[in-house]
Scaffold this motif. Structure first.
Motif: not given
Length: 425
Positions: A325-352
């Motif tokens: 995964g990786g953190v966006s240039a502005d530090g707001r978003w994290l893109l990483a592997n995980g689950k959103a509900g039952a769906q596995a894949g890359a997820v976008l996390v709002d760090l704020d």
């Protein structure tokens, strides 16, 4: 007094060679004498040309002898390195530091061509890409990098458009670090290192060398001002927070250390961090930690200035422990592997918005390599099949997960490598 008899004198009555010489005969003799003197070339007292030639010959002989000596040293070094590899597979003790030394240059060779789909996206000039042995810049420039590109695992653009830093994938001989200049010349800086990490600005590099951790500055195409410290057997550098090196003490356990070379050896800081995804512009580290009751993986913002103390922690998304995964240039978003509900894949996390429950969205297929963010908030990465994924934050928030786009022309088993850092169009 009487004169002695002529019979007792050794003089004869007359010369055996007549002294009578005519003017023509004298002139002819002078001409012959001058002709003989001209025919014999006498060296000049000061001969600049001859001196330069003799000096060049001596320099050439010295270079030849030096080359032979260096070849002998290199042979001994390689033999010793092979012996070490035989004793400790995959963990050489001493990387080679090369100060400069151009290796490759841009050449008009046949390069892999992206398919019609990604060709349109690449035309937007968002990020640079390494496609097999070709570095394709956001502006459309193609730089052929034999061996360098094919061995690349991750890369980042250097500041001030000074080129690119390319870290090689692990091999039996270790990892390598290259600096690629804008004209295509590639310089080998490190070879045989166990792990290599670069600071976000590309001006510092840390690596594992035998029983030591080493950190140094990167100036142009040189590694300078190296400092080293002993480290536990499993400790590895994983990133930078300013001038501080983040060290994971054991890949199989939680816990990190902070190494400030001016302050002594690494010091353990916190015991909950499982993985550090990156550093935000405010200096906080985005990490996967073990927290909550019962203990489970959570997303946290840790402060390196306070020994990785937690500033905010959010438990809710189930992130995998692979650390991709990786953190966006502005530090707001994290893109990483995980689950959103039952769906596995890359997820976008709002760090704020980590508390009370993090805001997450499905972002696309699982991440299988480095993530490169644009300043505008678009993440680029490759999936397990070697396809290129472009995840735009706005569309992901609207419920539109990114789809992979195959890249034609790549050899089997090779993935496109998006280049991080500031990518000017």
């Amino acid at each position: 007094m009487s004169r002695p008899a002529a019979g007792g004198d050794n003089r004869t009555d007359g010369p055996t060679r007549p002294f009578a010489v005519t003017e023509d005969e004298l002139e002819q003799a002078v001409r012959e004498a001058f002709a003989r003197r001209v025919a014999v070339a006498r060296p000049l007292v000061a001969d600049p040309a001859g001196l330069a030639i003799r000096r060049a010959d001596r320099s050439r002989r010295r270079r030849t002898l030096t080359g032979i000596a260096l070849a002998a040293v290199a042979t001994v070094t390689v033999s010793a390195g092979m012996a070490q590899l035989g004793q400790q597979p995959g963990r050489p003790n001493h990387p080679t530091v090369v100060l400069g030394g151009p290796y490759a240059s841009s050449m008009p060779e046949v390069t892999p061509q992206p398919s019609a789909g990604p060709q349109t996206d690449l035309g937007r000039g968002e990020v640079d890409l390494i496609l097999d042995d070709v570095l394709l810049t956001a502006s459309g420039q193609r730089i052929v990098l034999p061996d360098v590109g094919r061995a690349a695992e991750r890369a980042q653009r250097l500041p001030d458009r000074a080129g690119w830093a390319v870290v090689g994938a692990p091999t039996a001989a270790g990892r390598s670090l290259w600096i690629v200049l804008p004209d295509g010349a590639a310089h080998l800086l490190l070879a045989g290192a166990r792990d290599i990490v670069l600071s976000p600005d590309g001006r510092q590099v840390a690596w594992r060398e035998g029983t030591d951790l080493v950190v140094a500055g990167v100036v142009g195409t040189q590694v300078v001002a190296a400092a080293r410290t002993p480290a536990p057997p499993a400790a590895l550098p994983v990133g930078f927070a300013g001038d501080t090196v983040l060290v994971r003490l054991d890949p199989g356990r939680p816990g990190h250390a902070l190494w400030r070379p001016a302050a002594g050896p690494p010091r353990q800081a916190g015991d909950a961090a499982l993985h550090v995804y990156g550093i935000r512009p405010d200096g906080l580290a985005v990490a996967l930690v073990s927290a909550g009751t019962p203990r489970r993986p959570c997303v946290a913002l840790l402060d390196p200035a306070r020994d990785l103390a937690s500033v905010r922690t959010g438990c809710g998304p189930t992130l995998t422990g692979d650390g991709a995964g990786g953190v966006s240039a502005d530090g707001r978003w994290l893109l990483a592997n995980g689950k959103a509900g039952a769906q596995a894949g890359a997820v976008l996390v709002d760090l704020d918005q980590l508390v009370p429950v993090p805001v997450i969205r499905p972002a696309g297929p699982p991440v299988a390599g480095p993530v490169a963010w644009t300043p505008q908030g678009t993440a680029h990465y490759s999936d397990a099949a070697g396809a290129l994924v472009r995840a735009e934050v706005g569309r992901v928030l609207d419920g539109e997960a990114a789809r992979p786009t195959p890249v034609d022309g790549l050899p089997a088993g090779r993935h496109p490598v998006p280049v991080g850092g500031d990518n000017p169009s």
